[in-house]
Design a protein around this motif. Structure first.
Motif, mmCIF file in Angstrom:
data_model
loop_
_atom_site.group_PDB
_atom_site.id
_atom_site.type_symbol
_atom_site.label_atom_id
_atom_site.label_comp_id
_atom_site.label_asym_id
_atom_site.label_seq_id
_atom_site.Cartn_x
_atom_site.Cartn_y
_atom_site.Cartn_z
ATOM 1 N N UNK A 87 0.886 -1.457 0.192
ATOM 2 C CA UNK A 87 0.485 0.024 -0.252
ATOM 3 C C UNK A 87 1.452 1.488 -0.231
ATOM 4 N N UNK A 88 1.938 1.027 0.034
ATOM 5 C CA UNK A 88 2.855 2.331 0.269
ATOM 6 C C UNK A 88 2.425 3.169 -1.130
ATOM 7 N N UNK A 92 1.330 7.050 -0.015
ATOM 8 C CA UNK A 92 2.174 8.588 -1.724
ATOM 9 C C UNK A 92 1.056 8.831 -1.715
ATOM 10 N N UNK A 93 0.499 8.501 -2.673
ATOM 11 C CA UNK A 93 -0.538 9.221 -4.168
ATOM 12 C C UNK A 93 -1.620 9.841 -2.860
ATOM 13 N N UNK A 104 7.115 7.855 5.183
ATOM 14 C CA UNK A 104 6.837 6.201 5.222
ATOM 15 C C UNK A 104 7.900 5.199 5.317
ATOM 16 N N UNK A 105 7.652 3.872 5.249
ATOM 17 C CA UNK A 105 9.161 3.301 4.689
ATOM 18 C C UNK A 105 8.191 1.592 4.843
ATOM 19 N N UNK A 106 8.605 0.570 4.152
ATOM 20 C CA UNK A 106 8.577 -0.256 4.329
ATOM 21 C C UNK A 106 9.299 -1.176 4.682
ATOM 22 N N UNK A 111 4.262 -1.661 6.650
ATOM 23 C CA UNK A 111 4.197 -0.863 5.765
ATOM 24 C C UNK A 111 4.417 0.847 7.032
ATOM 25 N N UNK A 112 5.224 1.367 7.181
ATOM 26 C CA UNK A 112 5.160 2.080 8.656
ATOM 27 C C UNK A 112 4.910 3.359 8.205
#
Length: 170
Positions: A87-88, A92-93, A104-106, A111-112
């Protein structure tokens, strides 16, 4: 042996327990809506988890956590969504993170949504680290407010990514 099986029990470190008690007391005054989850305060306990966010029932499980690290200079306050790394791009979008101060981070399949914080040493004295602890608690408070205020939009983002064929998920 893992917890819940056989005779396993964590070995609590007294210096971590003392730190943990002071941390929980301070957290109770800073983040009124959340509670710090009890910890074993063992040798590998370098994260504090929080419970009590007010979210709709259909929002995926999220772990709210303050990572101390293991004598590191930098760590994070996080919202962790397990199994939602794909879902990253949708996150973002969506624009939900714009102007939030969060990134955000993966990592693996998680997902973070996070904020960089100073590292904390839970085996050291609490008072000299009080400012760092407060920074982390304020970040947890702000992440939780963002989560609660954006729960509907976040749910749409996470549901929309689930509708994509797996070949199109990033």
């Amino acid at each position: 042996m893992s917890p819940g099986r056989g005779n396993w029990s964590p070995i609590m470190l007294p210096e971590k327990r003392a730190f943990s008690e002071l941390y929980a007391q301070l957290a109770a005054g800073v983040i009124l809506a959340l509670t710090v989850r009890a910890s074993s305060d063992g040798s590998k306990a370098i994260t504090k988890f929080f419970d009590g966010a007010k979210l709709p029932a259909n929002v995926p499980t999220v772990r709210i956590k303050h990572e101390f690290g293991s004598k590191v200079a930098i760590n994070h306050a996080n919202l962790q969504f397990d199994g939602l790394s794909d879902a990253k791009t949708a996150l973002v979008q969506s624009g939900l993170l714009e102007d939030s101060g969060f990134s955000h981070e993966v990592s693996g399949k998680a997902l973070f949504v996070r904020k960089v914080m100073p590292g904390i040493d839970p085996t050291a004295a609490f008072e000299p680290q009080r400012g760092k602890v407060l920074d982390g608690l304020h970040a947890i408070r702000d992440l939780t407010a963002w989560l609660e205020n954006n729960a509907d939009g976040l749910l749409r983002v996470l549901q929309s990514r689930a509708a994509l064929p797996s070949a199109y998920r990033l």
